[in-house]
Design an enzyme around this catalytic site. Structure first.
Site, PDB file in Angstrom:
ATOM      1  N   LYS A  72      65.533  61.044  37.498  1.00  0.00           N
ATOM      2  CA  LYS A  72      65.849  60.080  38.553  1.00  0.00           C
ATOM      3  C   LYS A  72      67.278  60.325  39.020  1.00  0.00           C
ATOM      4  O   LYS A  72      68.207  60.270  38.212  1.00  0.00           O
ATOM      5  CB  LYS A  72      65.704  58.656  37.999  1.00  0.00           C
ATOM      6  CG  LYS A  72      65.797  57.575  39.047  1.00  0.00           C
ATOM      7  CD  LYS A  72      65.663  56.196  38.415  1.00  0.00           C
ATOM      8  CE  LYS A  72      65.768  55.124  39.491  1.00  0.00           C
ATOM      9  NZ  LYS A  72      65.832  53.795  38.902  1.00  0.00           N
ATOM     10  N   ARG A 121      54.801  57.781  42.247  1.00  0.00           N
ATOM     11  CA  ARG A 121      56.203  57.582  42.636  1.00  0.00           C
ATOM     12  C   ARG A 121      56.649  58.784  43.452  1.00  0.00           C
ATOM     13  O   ARG A 121      57.176  59.756  42.919  1.00  0.00           O
ATOM     14  CB  ARG A 121      57.064  57.411  41.386  1.00  0.00           C
ATOM     15  CG  ARG A 121      58.534  57.122  41.670  1.00  0.00           C
ATOM     16  CD  ARG A 121      59.281  56.882  40.361  1.00  0.00           C
ATOM     17  NE  ARG A 121      60.683  56.665  40.575  1.00  0.00           N
ATOM     18  CZ  ARG A 121      61.584  57.638  40.731  1.00  0.00           C
ATOM     19  NH1 ARG A 121      61.212  58.905  40.682  1.00  0.00           N
ATOM     20  NH2 ARG A 121      62.843  57.340  40.932  1.00  0.00           N
ATOM     21  N   SER A 158      61.712  46.684  37.126  1.00  0.00           N
ATOM     22  CA  SER A 158      62.719  47.369  36.309  1.00  0.00           C
ATOM     23  C   SER A 158      63.876  46.437  35.995  1.00  0.00           C
ATOM     24  O   SER A 158      64.363  45.728  36.874  1.00  0.00           O
ATOM     25  CB  SER A 158      63.294  48.579  37.067  1.00  0.00           C
ATOM     26  OG  SER A 158      62.292  49.516  37.318  1.00  0.00           O
TER      27      SER A 158
HETATM   28  N1  3NM Z   1      63.198  54.963  36.165  1.00  0.00           N
HETATM   29  P1  3NM Z   1      61.777  61.038  32.660  1.00  0.00           P
HETATM   30  S1  3NM Z   1      64.470  56.327  34.471  1.00  0.00           S
HETATM   31  C1  3NM Z   1      61.670  56.584  37.267  1.00  0.00           C
HETATM   32  O1  3NM Z   1      65.759  53.644  34.122  1.00  0.00           O
HETATM   33  C2  3NM Z   1      62.717  56.229  36.284  1.00  0.00           C
HETATM   34  O2  3NM Z   1      64.469  52.589  35.510  1.00  0.00           O
HETATM   35  C3  3NM Z   1      64.141  54.863  35.248  1.00  0.00           C
HETATM   36  O3  3NM Z   1      61.843  60.228  34.022  1.00  0.00           O
HETATM   37  C4  3NM Z   1      64.856  53.608  34.934  1.00  0.00           C
HETATM   38  O4  3NM Z   1      60.636  60.504  31.882  1.00  0.00           O
HETATM   39  C5  3NM Z   1      63.306  57.126  35.393  1.00  0.00           C
HETATM   40  O5  3NM Z   1      61.507  62.473  33.104  1.00  0.00           O
HETATM   41  C6  3NM Z   1      62.996  58.576  35.251  1.00  0.00           C
HETATM   42  O6  3NM Z   1      63.108  60.898  31.985  1.00  0.00           O
HETATM   43  C7  3NM Z   1      62.123  58.860  34.070  1.00  0.00           C
END
Ligand code: 3NM
Length: 205
Positions: free
Chosen positions: A140, A40, A111
């Site tokens: 994010k 990503r 998602s």
């Molecule tokens: N998508 P971390 S939250 C890439 O809610 C991504 O769809 C999300 O990063 C969603 O594990 C997210 O550091 C970031 O919290 C996840």
């Protein structure tokens, strides 16, 4: 490929998430037992063009060596170029129906953040859904408000056989809670990219 199995410990990363060589981080995560990887390369500081492709090739090859599915985030063209096993898309990205029609061999992850998205999405065409952010996350930039583990339980109740992976703010401390709520697995970025000991971290997830 069994989505319920490969989403169990799903590592996501791009160079913008890494304070050291991304290839080394992925290598350690693969050694430690991650079950899927998603490239990503997105957000502030992300590589573009040739550099994005070149890093993708290296990460893709590494996953192939460990026989772990390699997913490309969003970028269908690069997914094909890198011979990815699958692609992960959000609600605003290339429509799932187009991907399924043009590339029937690809695994597809989608998602889902709310009831409307759940109802409107062609779930019969996807291999797994990513639900989140479960907990608050700063990784994010445009992350929505946390949906909590209740959302996981809701999606599980509506779709008993669907492969579900929780994402957003998941750590070694709260991963079990996400699985207990009904997820087949946990997807993490910073918990692994920032880990002092990746081997221990992946084991605990
Ligand atoms: N998508 P971390 S939250 C890439 O809610 C991504 O769809 C999300 O990063 C969603 O594990 C997210 O550091 C970031 O919290 C996840």
């Amino acid at each position: 490929m069994n989505a319920k199995e490969y989403v169990r410990k799903y590592f996501i990363m791009g160079s913008q998430n890494c304070s050291r060589n991304p290839i080394h981080i992925l290598h350690e995560a693969l050694e430690a037992g991650i079950t899927a990887f998603q490239y990503r390369e997105k957000g502030a500081g992300a590589l573009t063009g040739r550099e994005k492709v070149e890093l993708g090739k290296s990460l893709r090859q590494l996953c192939a060596r460990y026989d772990i599915p390699f997913f490309m985030n969003d970028d269908v063209e690069l997914a094909i170029k890198l011979e990815a096993d699958g692609i992960h898309v959000g609600q605003q990205d290339t429509p799932v129906a187009d991907i399924r029609a043009n590339y029937p061999h690809l695994q597809i992850g989608l998602s889902i953040s709310n009831v409307k998205e759940l109802q409107q999405s062609p779930l019969e065409l996807v291999d797994y859904v990513g639900v989140g952010p479960i907990f608050p996350t700063t990784t994010k930039e445009d992350a929505k408000e946390a949906v909590t583990t209740k959302w996981v339980t809701y999606v599980r109740h509506k779709h008993p056989n669907m492969a579900i992976v929780g994402i957003g703010g998941i750590t070694t401390e709260n991963a079990t809670e996400v699985i207990r709520a009904g997820a087949d697995g946990v997807a993490v970025i910073s918990t692994i990219t920032n880990a002092k000991d990746i081997a221990q971290t992946v084991k605990k997830l």
